[in-house]
Design a protein around this motif. Structure first.
Motif, PDB file in Angstrom:
ATOM      1  N   ALA A 109       0.829  -1.203   0.000  1.00  0.00           N
ATOM      2  CA  ALA A 109       0.000   0.000   0.000  1.00  0.00           C
ATOM      3  C   ALA A 109       0.868   1.260   0.000  1.00  0.00           C
ATOM      4  CB  ALA A 109      -0.936   0.002   1.213  1.00  0.00           C
ATOM      5  N   ALA A 110       1.871   1.271   0.878  1.00  0.00           N
ATOM      6  CA  ALA A 110       2.716   2.468   1.017  1.00  0.00           C
ATOM      7  C   ALA A 110       3.496   2.752  -0.256  1.00  0.00           C
ATOM      8  CB  ALA A 110       3.681   2.299   2.193  1.00  0.00           C
TER       9      ALA A 110
ATOM     10  N   ALA B  26      -5.997  17.657  -7.620  1.00  0.00           N
ATOM     11  CA  ALA B  26      -5.031  16.553  -7.530  1.00  0.00           C
ATOM     12  C   ALA B  26      -4.713  16.228  -6.075  1.00  0.00           C
ATOM     13  CB  ALA B  26      -3.750  16.902  -8.280  1.00  0.00           C
ATOM     14  N   LEU B  27      -4.566  17.278  -5.252  1.00  0.00           N
ATOM     15  CA  LEU B  27      -4.261  17.068  -3.820  1.00  0.00           C
ATOM     16  C   LEU B  27      -5.377  16.272  -3.144  1.00  0.00           C
ATOM     17  CD1 LEU B  27      -2.565  20.224  -2.293  1.00  0.00           C
ATOM     18  CD2 LEU B  27      -1.763  17.874  -2.208  1.00  0.00           C
ATOM     19  N   LYS B  28      -6.619  16.610  -3.521  1.00  0.00           N
ATOM     20  CA  LYS B  28      -7.760  15.879  -2.924  1.00  0.00           C
ATOM     21  C   LYS B  28      -7.660  14.403  -3.298  1.00  0.00           C
ATOM     22  CE  LYS B  28     -11.123  19.529  -3.364  1.00  0.00           C
ATOM     23  NZ  LYS B  28     -12.194  19.999  -4.222  1.00  0.00           N
ATOM     24  N   LEU B  35      -5.577   7.159   1.423  1.00  0.00           N
ATOM     25  CA  LEU B  35      -6.418   6.630   2.509  1.00  0.00           C
ATOM     26  C   LEU B  35      -7.168   5.397   2.021  1.00  0.00           C
ATOM     27  CD1 LEU B  35      -7.566   7.191   5.377  1.00  0.00           C
ATOM     28  CD2 LEU B  35      -9.427   8.434   4.285  1.00  0.00           C
ATOM     29  N   GLY B  36      -7.691   5.498   0.807  1.00  0.00           N
ATOM     30  CA  GLY B  36      -8.452   4.387   0.229  1.00  0.00           C
ATOM     31  C   GLY B  36      -7.627   3.118   0.104  1.00  0.00           C
ATOM     32  N   VAL B  40      -8.553  -0.398   1.982  1.00  0.00           N
ATOM     33  CA  VAL B  40      -8.817  -1.645   1.251  1.00  0.00           C
ATOM     34  C   VAL B  40      -7.806  -2.726   1.647  1.00  0.00           C
ATOM     35  CG1 VAL B  40      -9.039  -2.714  -1.022  1.00  0.00           C
ATOM     36  CG2 VAL B  40      -9.800  -0.384  -0.689  1.00  0.00           C
ATOM     37  N   MET B  41      -6.537  -2.353   1.694  1.00  0.00           N
ATOM     38  CA  MET B  41      -5.515  -3.347   2.066  1.00  0.00           C
ATOM     39  C   MET B  41      -5.714  -3.802   3.507  1.00  0.00           C
ATOM     40  SD  MET B  41      -3.760  -3.971  -0.616  1.00  0.00           S
ATOM     41  CE  MET B  41      -2.045  -4.441  -0.622  1.00  0.00           C
TER      42      MET B  41
END
Lengths: 375, 58
Positions: A109-110, B26-28, B35-36, B40-41
């Motif tokens: 992920a990172a 783009a920053l958003k 975060l997404g 998910v991971m």
């Protein structure tokens, strides 16, 4: 005399731009043959670039028409080639080491941070955000994902994106080591990690591809096509009752699609599309994406080490394997570990992280498609 | 030489101001995207740990 002149007719159509593309095609072929860098893709792409820039009396006849037709079928029409290739890739991957230590997925992920960082940087250079996003996905280090996302977003730069994605995948052994050394100390590179390979049940290995597809469908539905085909290939491998299909997917299917994909991408390597200043910028941004991806993975490992006790610390180099260039990146990290200390075997850890990067890069692609919806 | 540097600086500032909306968008995407991925991971990690536990019980 007239007949003789007819034979030389095509010379009048040769322009410097054609010659430039022949040189570029030649460089790709050289990288493939002499340096053995991703030869299965760079060779067809290089030869295709030459084919598409041969002067013909009428554009759109003969070989160029065939390549354009392949592009229409394999990429324009529902991104067929990259999805089918993913079946083969899924069948090649053994998720066992990752399943025995699923926390390694954090590094996968990172290591996708480079994609998003590059998206921000590319938004300065490219007025259309869809192009910035398509360029950023080069950082996924995953050709099929890069093609899929660029095509779905309708990017104007699919050819340079493809060339950049596959070229940098081939350059992983050159690009990653200096970045890893820059981000780590000698002491950190010498950290030994014990591998406690827990047995993973056959049921887990069979359920994993099904469950992952369903989870991704809930959180990132735009990635379902990619993850679904990847996991379908993996299910063929792990179920144990479709060995002939798994072999076919890993070998015949993967090779067949690779042949067509490589030469088909050349459909967008005509001089007038490819020889633009934007191509150079894209190559530069692709490198930025790779570098920042590597840094992202390493940095998260260093951050985790702040909270881990002595004896349980992670070798931060394994974070660099979180890019999707499987298995090259995993092997690069393992080799670096051996160079520092010949008794330090990081392979199982780095390969675990590497395969998690494959999943994470697809999810990153899906999230970008979802977040870009309508932009 | 001085003019060249001033012109370059002007061009860069103009580029940034023209693309500021793009950069904001783009920053958003950067924030939500990262975060997404972790969400998910994280969900996949938890699920795999559950599968491993169920697998080891048998």
């Amino acid at each position: 005399m007239e007949v003789f002149m007819k034979l030389l007719e095509n010379f009048q159509y040769i322009q410097w731009q054609h010659v430039a593309m022949w040189v570029i095609g030649g460089i790709l072929i050289y990288m493939a043959v002499a340096k053995e860098m991703e030869p299965t893709l760079l060779l067809p792409m290089g030869f295709g670039a030459i084919l598409m820039n041969l002067p013909v009396a009428e554009v759109g006849t003969g070989v160029q028409a065939v390549i354009n037709a392949l592009f229409s079928i394999g990429i324009d029409y529902h991104e067929l080639f990259p999805l089918l290739l993913f079946v083969g890739i899924g069948a090649m991957i053994d998720f066992g080491p990752l399943l025995s230590n699923p926390k390694m997925m954090i590094f996968g992920a990172a290591a996708q941070f480079g994609i998003f960082f590059t998206l921000f940087v590319a938004s300065i250079f490219f007025p259309e955000l869809k192009d910035a996003a398509s360029i950023a996905i080069i950082g996924a280090a995953d050709g099929p994902t890069a093609i899929y996302v660029a095509k779905m977003l309708g990017s104007n730069y699919i050819a340079p994106i493809m060339v950049a994605a596959y070229s940098y995948m081939a350059l992983v052994p050159l690009v990653q080591p200096p970045v890893i050394r820059l981000c780590t100390t000698k002491k950190e590179r010498l950290i030994k990690m014990k591998y406690e390979g827990k047995d993973v049940s056959r049921t887990t290995k069979i359920l994993f591809p099904i469950v992952v597809t369903m989870i991704v469908a809930v959180f990132a539905p735009d990635a379902v096509a990619l993850i679904g085909f990847l996991m379908f290939g993996n299910l063929l491998r792990e179920c144990g009752v479709t060995n002939s299909l798994s072999d076919t997917a890993q070998n015949v299917l993967a090779n067949l699609i690779t042949i067509f994909l490589g030469i088909t991408i050349a459909a967008r390597m005509r001089a007038e599309e490819f020889l633009q200043i934007e191509t150079l910028i894209i190559m530069g941004l692709g490198l930025v994406a790779f570098v920042v991806d590597t840094m992202g993975g390493v940095m998260i490992a260093k951050l985790m080490n702040l909270f881990l006790p002595e004896g349980k610390k992670l070798n931060p180099m394994i974070g660099a394997a979180g890019i999707s260039a499987f298995p090259m990146s995993g092997r690069v990290v393992h080799k670096m570990g051996l160079e520092e200390d010949s008794s330090n075997f990081l392979l199982m850890h780095s390969i675990s992280v590497n395969v998690s990067g494959q999943i994470a890069s697809v999810i990153a692609g899906g999230l970008i498609l979802a977040l870009m919806g309508g932009k | 030489m001085h003019n060249w540097i001033v012109n370059l600086g002007d061009s860069i500032l103009r580029l940034f101001s023209e693309r500021s909306a793009n950069m904001g968008e783009a920053l958003k995407i950067v924030g939500v995207g990262m975060l997404g991925i972790f969400v998910v991971m994280g969900a996949i990690i938890l699920t795999v740990q559950l599968l491993n536990k169920l697998g080891s019980r048998k």
